[in-house]
Design a protein around this motif. Structure first.
Motif, PDB file in Angstrom:
ATOM      1  N   ILE A  47       0.844  -1.201   0.000  1.00 31.69           N
ATOM      2  CA  ILE A  47       0.000   0.000   0.000  1.00 31.69           C
ATOM      3  C   ILE A  47       0.880   1.252   0.000  1.00 31.69           C
ATOM      4  N   CYS A  48       1.895   1.273   0.859  1.00 31.57           N
ATOM      5  CA  CYS A  48       2.795   2.425   0.917  1.00 31.57           C
ATOM      6  C   CYS A  48       3.485   2.643  -0.427  1.00 31.57           C
ATOM      7  N   ASP A  49       3.932   1.564  -1.068  1.00 30.67           N
ATOM      8  CA  ASP A  49       4.577   1.682  -2.384  1.00 30.67           C
ATOM      9  C   ASP A  49       3.628   2.282  -3.406  1.00 30.67           C
ATOM     10  N   ASN A  50       2.392   1.809  -3.403  1.00 33.17           N
ATOM     11  CA  ASN A  50       1.394   2.313  -4.347  1.00 33.17           C
ATOM     12  C   ASN A  50       1.111   3.797  -4.100  1.00 33.17           C
ATOM     13  N   PHE A  51       0.945   4.170  -2.850  1.00 38.07           N
ATOM     14  CA  PHE A  51       0.650   5.563  -2.514  1.00 38.07           C
ATOM     15  C   PHE A  51       1.817   6.480  -2.908  1.00 38.07           C
ATOM     16  N   GLN A  52       3.049   6.034  -2.618  1.00 36.47           N
ATOM     17  CA  GLN A  52       4.198   6.870  -2.932  1.00 36.47           C
ATOM     18  C   GLN A  52       4.403   6.982  -4.447  1.00 36.47           C
ATOM     19  N   ARG A  53       4.111   5.915  -5.152  1.00 40.88           N
ATOM     20  CA  ARG A  53       4.292   5.914  -6.607  1.00 40.88           C
ATOM     21  C   ARG A  53       3.239   6.764  -7.316  1.00 40.88           C
ATOM     22  N   ASN A  54       1.986   6.681  -6.842  1.00 40.07           N
ATOM     23  CA  ASN A  54       0.879   7.304  -7.562  1.00 40.07           C
ATOM     24  C   ASN A  54       0.275   8.540  -6.908  1.00 40.07           C
ATOM     25  N   TYR A  55       0.446   8.677  -5.571  1.00 33.88           N
ATOM     26  CA  TYR A  55      -0.203   9.789  -4.868  1.00 33.88           C
ATOM     27  C   TYR A  55       0.747  10.477  -3.890  1.00 33.88           C
ATOM     28  N   PRO A  56       1.964  10.818  -4.333  1.00 31.33           N
ATOM     29  CA  PRO A  56       2.901  11.457  -3.397  1.00 31.33           C
ATOM     30  C   PRO A  56       2.461  12.879  -3.051  1.00 31.33           C
ATOM     31  N   PHE A  84     -10.631 -13.182  -2.435  1.00 31.25           N
ATOM     32  CA  PHE A  84     -10.977 -11.980  -3.196  1.00 31.25           C
ATOM     33  C   PHE A  84      -9.746 -11.513  -3.983  1.00 31.25           C
ATOM     34  N   ASP A  85      -9.914 -10.488  -4.804  1.00 31.84           N
ATOM     35  CA  ASP A  85      -8.845 -10.009  -5.688  1.00 31.84           C
ATOM     36  C   ASP A  85      -8.015  -8.945  -4.977  1.00 31.84           C
ATOM     37  N   LEU A  86      -7.019  -9.379  -4.210  1.00 32.96           N
ATOM     38  CA  LEU A  86      -6.178  -8.457  -3.457  1.00 32.96           C
ATOM     39  C   LEU A  86      -5.444  -7.484  -4.380  1.00 32.96           C
ATOM     40  N   THR A  87      -4.900  -7.980  -5.475  1.00 33.36           N
ATOM     41  CA  THR A  87      -4.127  -7.125  -6.382  1.00 33.36           C
ATOM     42  C   THR A  87      -4.965  -5.955  -6.883  1.00 33.36           C
ATOM     43  N   ARG A  88      -6.209  -6.230  -7.246  1.00 35.63           N
ATOM     44  CA  ARG A  88      -7.076  -5.173  -7.754  1.00 35.63           C
ATOM     45  C   ARG A  88      -7.429  -4.170  -6.655  1.00 35.63           C
ATOM     46  N   ILE A  89      -7.716  -4.656  -5.464  1.00 37.63           N
ATOM     47  CA  ILE A  89      -8.068  -3.746  -4.369  1.00 37.63           C
ATOM     48  C   ILE A  89      -6.899  -2.813  -4.042  1.00 37.63           C
ATOM     49  N   LEU A  90      -5.691  -3.362  -3.978  1.00 33.53           N
ATOM     50  CA  LEU A  90      -4.533  -2.518  -3.706  1.00 33.53           C
ATOM     51  C   LEU A  90      -4.338  -1.478  -4.801  1.00 33.53           C
ATOM     52  N   ARG A  91      -4.664  -1.864  -6.030  1.00 30.22           N
ATOM     53  CA  ARG A  91      -4.508  -0.955  -7.161  1.00 30.22           C
ATOM     54  C   ARG A  91      -5.464   0.236  -7.078  1.00 30.22           C
ATOM     55  N   VAL A  92      -6.663   0.020  -6.552  1.00 28.52           N
ATOM     56  CA  VAL A  92      -7.664   1.098  -6.549  1.00 28.52           C
ATOM     57  C   VAL A  92      -7.725   1.860  -5.229  1.00 28.52           C
ATOM     58  N   MET A  93      -6.892   1.507  -4.259  1.00 26.15           N
ATOM     59  CA  MET A  93      -6.823   2.272  -3.006  1.00 26.15           C
ATOM     60  C   MET A  93      -6.142   3.602  -3.256  1.00 26.15           C
ATOM     61  N   ARG A  94      -6.605   4.631  -2.573  1.00 24.45           N
ATOM     62  CA  ARG A  94      -5.965   5.936  -2.713  1.00 24.45           C
ATOM     63  C   ARG A  94      -6.145   6.738  -1.430  1.00 24.45           C
ATOM     64  N   PRO A  95      -5.132   7.556  -1.091  1.00 19.25           N
ATOM     65  CA  PRO A  95      -5.236   8.384   0.110  1.00 19.25           C
ATOM     66  C   PRO A  95      -6.031   9.656  -0.154  1.00 19.25           C
ATOM     67  N   TYR A  96      -6.693  10.139   0.874  1.00 21.07           N
ATOM     68  CA  TYR A  96      -7.252  11.487   0.844  1.00 21.07           C
ATOM     69  C   TYR A  96      -7.138  12.038   2.258  1.00 21.07           C
ATOM     70  N   LYS A  97      -7.515  13.291   2.452  1.00 23.29           N
ATOM     71  CA  LYS A  97      -7.198  13.983   3.696  1.00 23.29           C
ATOM     72  C   LYS A  97      -7.719  13.258   4.935  1.00 23.29           C
ATOM     73  N   ALA A 139      -9.632   5.943   0.459  1.00 16.71           N
ATOM     74  CA  ALA A 139     -10.816   5.704  -0.360  1.00 16.71           C
ATOM     75  C   ALA A 139     -10.449   4.738  -1.488  1.00 16.71           C
ATOM     76  N   PHE A 140     -11.448   4.420  -2.322  1.00 20.17           N
ATOM     77  CA  PHE A 140     -11.247   3.467  -3.424  1.00 20.17           C
ATOM     78  C   PHE A 140     -11.817   4.060  -4.704  1.00 20.17           C
ATOM     79  N   ASP A 141     -11.073   3.895  -5.797  1.00 26.24           N
ATOM     80  CA  ASP A 141     -11.537   4.409  -7.080  1.00 26.24           C
ATOM     81  C   ASP A 141     -12.860   3.778  -7.480  1.00 26.24           C
TER      82      ASP A 141
END
Length: 444
Positions: A73-82, A198-211, A215-217
């Motif tokens: 999750i941290c990798d995804n957030f740093q890569r896509n939502y720094p 369940f599809d863990l890979t997809r869920i991790l892909r659509v997770m995103r941080p907000y204030k 949330a999830f796409d």
């Protein structure tokens, strides 16, 4: 903060995540502490292994899995939502190390046989987790202090849900978090079932941080729906299995009998269960707590099979030899029969205080935030293309059907002898009377 990287990434093989990647020295040092290694000796699913023979996995493997999901999750957030500035609500990667440590250590305070032990001795695994993390006498605390003097308190505050960054807290504890995602997949794998897949890979892909958290796409909503349904099925089919609960009742009554004997000074003259005495006396230190694991309890149970007290001896035998209590479902219309059933069990020669039990198992598959509730729920938010948030159950018919619906059942547990006909012993006198009160199709 002093956060050292390992000269070379270390990996651990794992049947769920393939590899668990460790890049920080503090994580490897935490794994190697005696307090964390103790988790190898505590089963993740307690008495469920008596029903699903493959469920021998430990709290250790689960905690490693929760760490790995959090790392992804941290990798995804740093890569896509720094984060570009302190007020944009995106991911600040300075939070990574506290999130990873909290994920790894979140179950550190579980006692032997987890929730059954908590019930008998009024312990709280989250409270003990925080104590172990913040106590200067533990190796865990000494490792965390190498990061900074206040770092143990920061990690403990994530467990306590008081850490100021809601993204970090929700990674570890929310209605869709790294903890739940790992235990659903891991428990499904080791019980040999498919409900939790369940599809863990997809869920991790659509997770995103907000204030205000995570949330999830919108385009990942169906993967989130599938997760909620999988969780519902796992609780109904695995965690609430009546035979596992039958063994849990035997374990509960066994520990209760030992506690009662000690309190009435009836363990003199027999080997004293010294590691349990602090719990009997309600005067438990961290060292006392960390001295116990599943194997220690099983050793005491083995000794108790030769104890002169017939009830303790019998319950120890039943637990070690997998002799679960049978059960019958009841509801508000049939609940009035329970006192009479208990008396029939007593009349057949069993002490109803140790051979009958009411066991209720209920779960709320999904809930939404209600400002009138004392305990706030972290609901699942779906982020729309324009950045607005919509709570999941308002746009998902499947989840809406489960929202706020408590599922589970209530069962009355009793010795199997009460429903198995005997020809020449005391049970035959009460057998038919007992069975007349219970419909066969309700017995498990």
């Amino acid at each position: 903060m002093n956060v050292q990287m390992l000269p070379r990434e270390k990996v651990f093989r794992d049947p769920i995540h393939n590899y668990i990647h460790v890049q920080h020295k503090v994580i490897l040092d935490l794994i190697n502490t005696k307090e964390f290694q103790r988790l190898r000796r505590i089963k993740q699913l307690g008495t469920s292994s008596f029903t699903f023979q493959g469920a021998e996995h430990s709290r250790f493997t689960h905690c490693m899995g929760v760490y790995e999901i959090t790392r992804q999750i941290c990798d995804n957030f740093q890569r896509n939502y720094p984060s570009k500035n302190s007020d944009d609500g995106l991911w600040n990667d300075d939070e990574r190390i506290v999130a990873l440590c909290a994920a790894l250590l979140h179950d550190l305070g579980h006692g032997p046989y987890s929730h059954t032990f908590e019930h008998i001795f009024n312990t709280d695994h989250e409270m003990w987790t925080q104590k172990i993390i913040t106590s200067p006498e533990t190796e865990i605390n000494q490792v965390l202090k190498q990061v900074s003097d206040d770092f143990p308190e920061k990690v403990a505050s994530v467990i306590d849900h008081t850490y100021p960054n809601p993204q970090v807290v929700q990674m570890i504890s929310s209605q869709i978090d790294a903890d739940r995602m790992d235990y659903l997949l891991r428990d499904a794998y080791f019980t040999g079932t498919k409900y939790g897949m369940f599809d863990l890979t997809r869920i991790l892909r659509v997770m995103r941080p907000y204030k205000k958290g995570i949330a999830f796409d919108n385009d990942g909503m169906h993967a989130v729906e599938d997760y909620v349904l999988c969780r519902f099925q796992m609780y109904q089919q695995i965690y609430f299995h009546p035979v596992s609960r039958g063994m849990e009742v035997v374990l509960t009554k066994l520990l209760q009998r030992a506690k009662d004997l000690y309190e009435h000074n009836q363990m003199n003259g027999f080997e004293m269960p010294s590691l349990l005495v602090p719990f009997f006396n309600k005067n438990v230190t961290i060292n006392d707590y960390l001295s116990l694991d599943d194997g220690i309890l099983n050793t005491y149970f083995t000794l108790w099979q030769n104890y002169p007290d017939e009830t303790l001896k019998d319950l120890a035998y039943r637990f070690l030899s997998r002799k679960p209590f049978k059960s019958a479902q009841y509801n508000h219309e049939t609940k009035h029969k329970l006192p009479e059933l208990s008396e029939l069990v007593e009349s057949a020669g069993f002490d109803k205080n140790y051979y009958t039990a009411i066991n209720t198992s209920f779960d709320l598959p999904y809930d939404i935030y209600n400002p009138r509730q004392n305990k706030r729920k972290t609901q699942i938010e779906i982020m729309q293309d324009d950045g607005s948030l919509i709570e999941l159950s308002t746009i998902s018919r499947l989840v809406n059907a489960l929202t706020g619906k408590i599922s589970g059942d209530e069962r009355f547990y009793f010795p199997k002898s009460m429903i198995v006909e005997h020809s020449n012993d005391i049970f035959s006198e009460y057998y038919q009377s007992f069975k007349d009160h219970i419909h066969n199709d309700m017995i498990v």
